[in-house]
Design an enzyme around this catalytic site. Structure first.
Site, PDB file in Angstrom:
ATOM      1  CD  GLU A 148      -2.655   1.293   0.294  1.00  0.00           C
ATOM      2  OE1 GLU A 148      -3.380   0.351  -0.048  1.00  0.00           O
ATOM      3  OE2 GLU A 148      -2.620   2.384  -0.311  1.00  0.00           O
ATOM      4  NE  ARG A 151       0.050  11.080  -1.476  1.00  0.00           N
ATOM      5  CZ  ARG A 151      -0.370  12.081  -2.237  1.00  0.00           C
ATOM      6  NH1 ARG A 151       0.377  13.149  -2.412  1.00  0.00           N
ATOM      7  NH2 ARG A 151      -1.557  12.041  -2.825  1.00  0.00           N
ATOM      8  CG  ASN A 212       7.876   4.252   2.318  1.00  0.00           C
ATOM      9  OD1 ASN A 212       7.269   4.958   1.510  1.00  0.00           O
ATOM     10  ND2 ASN A 212       7.265   3.627   3.303  1.00  0.00           N
ATOM     11  N   GLY A 257      13.615  21.390   4.946  1.00  0.00           N
ATOM     12  CA  GLY A 257      12.991  21.887   6.171  1.00  0.00           C
ATOM     13  C   GLY A 257      13.490  21.109   7.357  1.00  0.00           C
ATOM     14  CB  CYS A 264       5.584   5.255   6.745  1.00  0.00           C
ATOM     15  SG  CYS A 264       3.919   4.656   6.991  1.00  0.00           S
ATOM     16  CE  LYS A 327       1.229  13.850   4.960  1.00  0.00           C
ATOM     17  NZ  LYS A 327       1.321  12.717   4.013  1.00  0.00           N
TER      18      LYS A 327
HETATM   19  C1  UDX Z   1       4.803   7.897   3.316  1.00  0.00           C
HETATM   20  C2  UDX Z   1       4.847   7.612   1.801  1.00  0.00           C
HETATM   21  O1  UDX Z   1       4.783   8.844   1.079  1.00  0.00           O
HETATM   22  C3  UDX Z   1       3.690   6.710   1.419  1.00  0.00           C
HETATM   23  O2  UDX Z   1       3.752   6.384   0.044  1.00  0.00           O
HETATM   24  C4  UDX Z   1       3.757   5.440   2.255  1.00  0.00           C
HETATM   25  O3  UDX Z   1       2.645   4.604   1.976  1.00  0.00           O
HETATM   26  C5  UDX Z   1       3.778   5.779   3.736  1.00  0.00           C
HETATM   27  O4  UDX Z   1       4.847   6.688   4.032  1.00  0.00           O
HETATM   28  P1  UDX Z   1       3.366   9.535   4.870  1.00  0.00           P
HETATM   29  O5  UDX Z   1       4.102   8.963   6.039  1.00  0.00           O
HETATM   30  O6  UDX Z   1       1.885   9.727   4.949  1.00  0.00           O
HETATM   31  O7  UDX Z   1       3.619   8.625   3.568  1.00  0.00           O
HETATM   32  O8  UDX Z   1       3.997  10.969   4.598  1.00  0.00           O
HETATM   33  P2  UDX Z   1       4.760  11.719   3.419  1.00  0.00           P
HETATM   34  O9  UDX Z   1       3.827  12.573   2.685  1.00  0.00           O
HETATM   35  O10 UDX Z   1       5.594  10.775   2.636  1.00  0.00           O
HETATM   36  O11 UDX Z   1       5.714  12.658   4.286  1.00  0.00           O
HETATM   37  C6  UDX Z   1       6.694  12.065   5.166  1.00  0.00           C
HETATM   38  C7  UDX Z   1       7.466  13.129   5.886  1.00  0.00           C
HETATM   39  O12 UDX Z   1       8.347  13.792   4.993  1.00  0.00           O
HETATM   40  C8  UDX Z   1       6.624  14.233   6.537  1.00  0.00           C
HETATM   41  O13 UDX Z   1       7.149  14.494   7.818  1.00  0.00           O
HETATM   42  C9  UDX Z   1       6.817  15.417   5.602  1.00  0.00           C
HETATM   43  O14 UDX Z   1       6.670  16.635   6.268  1.00  0.00           O
HETATM   44  C10 UDX Z   1       8.242  15.197   5.131  1.00  0.00           C
HETATM   45  N1  UDX Z   1       8.561  15.815   3.827  1.00  0.00           N
HETATM   46  C11 UDX Z   1       7.890  15.443   2.705  1.00  0.00           C
HETATM   47  C12 UDX Z   1       9.573  16.761   3.732  1.00  0.00           C
HETATM   48  O15 UDX Z   1      10.214  17.109   4.741  1.00  0.00           O
HETATM   49  N2  UDX Z   1       9.880  17.299   2.516  1.00  0.00           N
HETATM   50  C13 UDX Z   1       9.230  16.943   1.384  1.00  0.00           C
HETATM   51  O16 UDX Z   1       9.560  17.472   0.316  1.00  0.00           O
HETATM   52  C14 UDX Z   1       8.190  15.990   1.487  1.00  0.00           C
END
Ligand code: UDX
Length: 437
Positions: A148, A151, A212, A257, A264, A327
């Protein structure tokens, strides 16, 4: 089709509701009676945009129910395993207790031809082990690994309109009986053109951890560039825009950032390294150690910058942290960089107030020693410095002129590089971004 979804946490609750939306009859099973009661009353046990509306909509059709009784799995054609695989306490490896328990609990209720579908993120090799367990008890049942990619914050649309479907089956053949069954489950997204790949079990498991790891690497890459930009007086946001225009690189996931957090990415890269070690391939993933280290360094960097912003000492300084979740559009605070920074500042003598539109209850459970305030205006009052650490829309849209009337000193650290420095400086603020002059 009749479908069972075992584990009704983030992944399972959303998956169950979406499968019912696709027209299937779904029973969600979880050991937590409170979660089952909430979901049965169409209440989402966590904040996820669109989930509650979807739960209400599908429950009215009578196609979705929840229970704590595994025996309800009997009679389903397909059983999804959606339980969590957290990091083991004191180790990097994944804890597979829930996956094993769910599979063992399901086995007595399997009938010939049933398909068990693993969705949890697991170390490569787990699916083959589970397939043996299932087939030795019910030789005519099959196991498929179907990772899966949803996000948080976009979970419903990611499940209903995935960008790809991956089916891992023993042997990796398109002709495997279970492929047709899953095609029927996902008939609607497949008709709208979602690409579907069939692989063997280990490849399907690796697709998820590789994806990931790539995303984590992309974020740490741009954060490493932010460190360099800070040292050289350059601007990482323009650098990201410029390299992102190369479509081999792409602009997504290049936002520098305070780094990545959540349930995850951090645990998945660590579990991946641990598994590579067990397989004797640890060298292949030593770069992920650096990815992790760059990410954790962001948090220390923000503490240091905040100290600088406050004139060299944090003692007794009133710091307001905007955002607690890992996030925006989520109330999930697992490994949240924002909360970890807030706690470090407090330990170093600052008086920290944390505000967030949705995550305060979860945050208070994890860090009870921090002070929480629901109202942004009240949280801003008399602050010596603001830290924007989770980029909720409310904080991106703050009016710097109005905010300046509330705080004690107009100083802001933009931990997500989402504010317009020119606008904030024009309103009298000392503005600091990360990797921006
Ligand atoms: C992630 C994967 O994107 C998803 O495909 C998988 O199924 C589960 O893990 P998620 O944990 O919901 O999803 O968050 P994601 O949107 O990937 O963001 C992860 C972290 O990275 C957040 O803390 C976000 O703030 C940070 N991030 C994301 C950044 O610091 N910079 C970016 O450019 C993008």
């Amino acid at each position: 089709m009749r479908i069972t979804v075992i584990g009704c946490g983030y992944l399972g609750a959303v998956h169950a509701a979406c499968m019912a939306k696709l027209g299937h009859e779904v029973v969600g099973i979880d050991v937590d009676g409170r979660k089952v009661d909430d979901l049965s009353a169409a209440r989402a046990p966590f904040f996820e945009p669109d989930l509650e509306d979807l739960l209400k909509e599908v429950q009215e059709t009578g196609r979705l129910s929840f229970t704590t009784d595994m025996a309800e799995a009997k009679g389903s054609d397909v059983h999804f395993i959606c339980v969590g695989t957290p990091q083991k306490k004191g180790e990097n490896a994944a804890d597979l207790t829930y996956v094993d328990t769910a599979t063992m609990g399901l086995i007595p209720y399997l009938s010939p031809g049933d398909v068990v579908v693993g969705k949890s993120t697991v170390p490569v090799g787990t699916a083959a082990r589970l397939a043996n367990m299932i087939e030795s008890a019910q030789p005519a049942a099959h196991l498929v690994w179907n990772p899966e990619f949803l996000r948080e914050g976009h979970a419903v649309s990611d499940t209903l309109h995935p960008d790809r479907l991956v089916y891992g089956v023993t042997g990796g053949s398109e002709q495997h009986d279970a492929v047709q069954v899953l095609d029927a489950v996902y008939a609607s997204p497949l008709e709208s053109g979602t690409p579907r790949l069939v692989a063997d079990l280990p490849t399907a498991e690796l697709v998820k951890t590789a994806a990931n790891s790539f995303l984590a690497t992309k974020i740490s890459f741009i954060n490493a560039m932010a460190e360099l930009c800070d040292a050289a007086g350059a601007d990482v946001t323009i650098l990201a825009d410029a390299i992102g225009l190369d479509d081999r690189i792409g602009r997504k996931f290049l936002n520098a950032g305070i780094g990545f957090g959540g349930g995850c990415l951090p645990k998945d890269i660590r579990a991946f390294m641990a598994r590579a070690g067990e397989l004797g391939a640890d060298q292949a993933l030593t770069f992920l150690r650096e990815v992790d280290a760059i990410n954790m360094r962001r948090r220390t960097r923000v503490v240091e910058l905040t100290r600088e912003l406050c004139g060299g000492s944090l003692l007794g300084k009133r710091i307001t942290v905007l955002g607690a979740s890992f996030k925006p559009d989520s109330d999930d605070v697992r490994d949240s960089p924002a909360l970890s920074i807030a706690a470090q500042l407090q330990l170093q003598g600052a008086v920290v107030t944390v505000t967030d539109p949705e995550a305060l209850e979860n945050a208070a459970r994890r860090f009870p020693e921090l002070h929480y305030e629901k109202s942004t205006d009240i949280a801003l009052r008399r602050a010596d410095a603001l830290l924007l650490l989770t980029e909720w829309r409310d904080y991106r849209d703050l009016d710097p002129y109005e905010a300046a009337t509330l705080v004690s000193s107009p100083r802001i650290l933009d931990g997500r590089n989402v504010l317009d420095p020119i606008k904030w400086r024009a309103a009298g603020w000392t503005y600091r971004g990360l990797g921006r002059p």
